[in-house]
Design a protein around this motif. Sequence first.
Motif, PDB file in Angstrom:
ATOM      1  N   UNK A 104       1.341  -0.931  -0.037  1.00 16.95           N
ATOM      2  CA  UNK A 104      -0.556  -0.105  -0.061  1.00 16.95           C
ATOM      3  C   UNK A 104       0.961   1.192  -0.209  1.00 16.95           C
ATOM      4  N   UNK A 105       2.348   1.035   0.641  1.00 21.16           N
ATOM      5  CA  UNK A 105       2.977   2.337   0.999  1.00 21.16           C
ATOM      6  C   UNK A 105       3.739   2.793  -0.444  1.00 21.16           C
ATOM      7  N   UNK A 106       4.123   1.653  -0.886  1.00 18.44           N
ATOM      8  CA  UNK A 106       4.788   1.586  -2.739  1.00 18.44           C
ATOM      9  C   UNK A 106       4.026   2.591  -3.914  1.00 18.44           C
ATOM     10  N   UNK A 107       2.321   1.707  -3.656  1.00 16.50           N
ATOM     11  CA  UNK A 107       1.857   2.025  -4.506  1.00 16.50           C
ATOM     12  C   UNK A 107       1.001   3.239  -4.777  1.00 16.50           C
ATOM     13  N   UNK A 108       0.620   4.070  -3.431  1.00 13.55           N
ATOM     14  CA  UNK A 108       1.045   5.310  -3.130  1.00 13.55           C
ATOM     15  C   UNK A 108       1.663   6.118  -3.087  1.00 13.55           C
ATOM     16  N   UNK A 109       3.132   6.142  -2.634  1.00 11.11           N
ATOM     17  CA  UNK A 109       4.253   6.845  -2.831  1.00 11.11           C
ATOM     18  C   UNK A 109       4.545   6.673  -4.278  1.00 11.11           C
ATOM     19  N   UNK A 110       4.496   5.737  -5.640  1.00 13.30           N
ATOM     20  CA  UNK A 110       4.910   5.914  -6.730  1.00 13.30           C
ATOM     21  C   UNK A 110       3.634   7.276  -7.270  1.00 13.30           C
ATOM     22  N   UNK A 111       2.069   6.960  -6.510  1.00 12.88           N
ATOM     23  CA  UNK A 111       1.121   8.085  -7.737  1.00 12.88           C
ATOM     24  C   UNK A 111       1.295   9.074  -6.682  1.00 12.88           C
ATOM     25  N   UNK A 112       1.764   9.331  -5.239  1.00 10.46           N
ATOM     26  CA  UNK A 112       2.472  10.779  -4.717  1.00 10.46           C
ATOM     27  C   UNK A 112       2.993  11.581  -5.789  1.00 10.46           C
ATOM     28  N   UNK A 113       4.234  10.621  -6.361  1.00 13.80           N
ATOM     29  CA  UNK A 113       5.407  11.247  -6.398  1.00 13.80           C
ATOM     30  C   UNK A 113       5.623  11.671  -8.405  1.00 13.80           C
ATOM     31  N   UNK A 114       4.320  10.735  -9.231  1.00 12.72           N
ATOM     32  CA  UNK A 114       3.940  10.404 -10.186  1.00 12.72           C
ATOM     33  C   UNK A 114       3.008  12.630  -9.972  1.00 12.72           C
ATOM     34  N   UNK A 115       2.207  12.238  -9.103  1.00 13.95           N
ATOM     35  CA  UNK A 115       1.374  13.677  -9.033  1.00 13.95           C
ATOM     36  C   UNK A 115       2.325  15.109  -8.764  1.00 13.95           C
ATOM     37  N   UNK A 116       2.763  14.270  -7.999  1.00 13.23           N
ATOM     38  CA  UNK A 116       4.618  16.259  -7.440  1.00 13.23           C
ATOM     39  C   UNK A 116       4.444  16.651  -8.740  1.00 13.23           C
ATOM     40  N   UNK A 117       5.657  15.785  -9.341  1.00 12.21           N
ATOM     41  CA  UNK A 117       6.426  16.044 -10.433  1.00 12.21           C
ATOM     42  C   UNK A 117       5.823  16.370 -12.022  1.00 12.21           C
ATOM     43  N   UNK A 118       4.060  15.449 -12.045  1.00  7.95           N
ATOM     44  CA  UNK A 118       3.830  16.485 -13.311  1.00  7.95           C
ATOM     45  C   UNK A 118       4.581  15.040 -13.914  1.00  7.95           C
ATOM     46  N   UNK A 119       5.095  13.886 -14.259  1.00  9.43           N
ATOM     47  CA  UNK A 119       6.075  13.146 -15.212  1.00  9.43           C
ATOM     48  C   UNK A 119       5.827  11.655 -14.316  1.00  9.43           C
ATOM     49  N   UNK A 120       5.972  11.028 -15.111  1.00 11.78           N
ATOM     50  CA  UNK A 120       4.969   8.894 -15.227  1.00 11.78           C
ATOM     51  C   UNK A 120       6.397   8.698 -14.580  1.00 11.78           C
ATOM     52  N   UNK A 121       5.655   8.867 -12.997  1.00  8.44           N
ATOM     53  CA  UNK A 121       6.613   7.417 -12.372  1.00  8.44           C
ATOM     54  C   UNK A 121       5.747   6.072 -12.053  1.00  8.44           C
ATOM     55  N   UNK A 122       6.160   4.812 -12.711  1.00  9.48           N
ATOM     56  CA  UNK A 122       5.931   3.901 -13.278  1.00  9.48           C
ATOM     57  C   UNK A 122       5.861   2.840 -11.898  1.00  9.48           C
ATOM     58  N   UNK A 123       4.797   1.720 -11.388  1.00  5.28           N
ATOM     59  CA  UNK A 123       5.144   0.999 -10.564  1.00  5.28           C
ATOM     60  C   UNK A 123       4.867  -0.803 -11.322  1.00  5.28           C
ATOM     61  N   UNK A 124       6.103  -0.754 -10.944  1.00  6.47           N
ATOM     62  CA  UNK A 124       7.043  -2.165 -11.745  1.00  6.47           C
ATOM     63  C   UNK A 124       7.062  -3.282 -10.080  1.00  6.47           C
ATOM     64  N   UNK A 125       5.724  -3.779  -9.693  1.00  6.73           N
ATOM     65  CA  UNK A 125       6.392  -3.878  -8.359  1.00  6.73           C
ATOM     66  C   UNK A 125       5.252  -5.122  -8.796  1.00  6.73           C
ATOM     67  N   UNK A 126       6.027  -6.116  -8.554  1.00  8.05           N
ATOM     68  CA  UNK A 126       5.808  -7.504  -8.094  1.00  8.05           C
ATOM     69  C   UNK A 126       5.120  -7.752  -6.527  1.00  8.05           C
TER      70      UNK A 126
END
Length: 163
Positions: A104-126
């Motif tokens: 949950x923390x990683x999924x939320x964090x990746x989304x937050x960083x992507x929105x913060x910078x308006x750049x794609x941050x891709x969740x490639x976590x199994x």
Amino acid sequence: MATQLKNLSDFSHTTIPNGSAFKIAIAVAEWNAEITGSLYNGALQTLINNGVLAENILSVAVPGSFELTSAADILLQKHKDLDAVICLGCVIQGETRHFDFICDAVAQGVTQVSVKYSKPVIFGVLTTNDQQQAIDRAGGKHGNKGDEAAITALKMAELVATI
């Protein structure tokens, strides 16, 4: 669609942009290194096969999947010219709730960083129930999530570039 019904490395249904104009970072977790190494190799090769120049790929290792969020944030803060960041990791279900908190923390964090910078941050976590499921998704019978993450990065970088 469930992974068991789809190969993560099959892109015959979509157009993949040429990546020659893009600079992409890959952050990879060292925890579950056998799996994350396969994810990394898949992502790296997929980027190169689709035109990203080797000198335009920045790779960093972090201790575990939890640290992927801060790595993505640091990369985008220090390297303003990045077009996307791919986060690769593997969290395997254990006997405690640790799995739930990390995923949950990683999924939320990746989304937050992507929105913060308006750049794609891709969740490639199994996020798998066991080691075999991870193997199957890191170059095994279901393809490679690293390939999928790299294609997603290219498609999203192209989207940003064309809007």
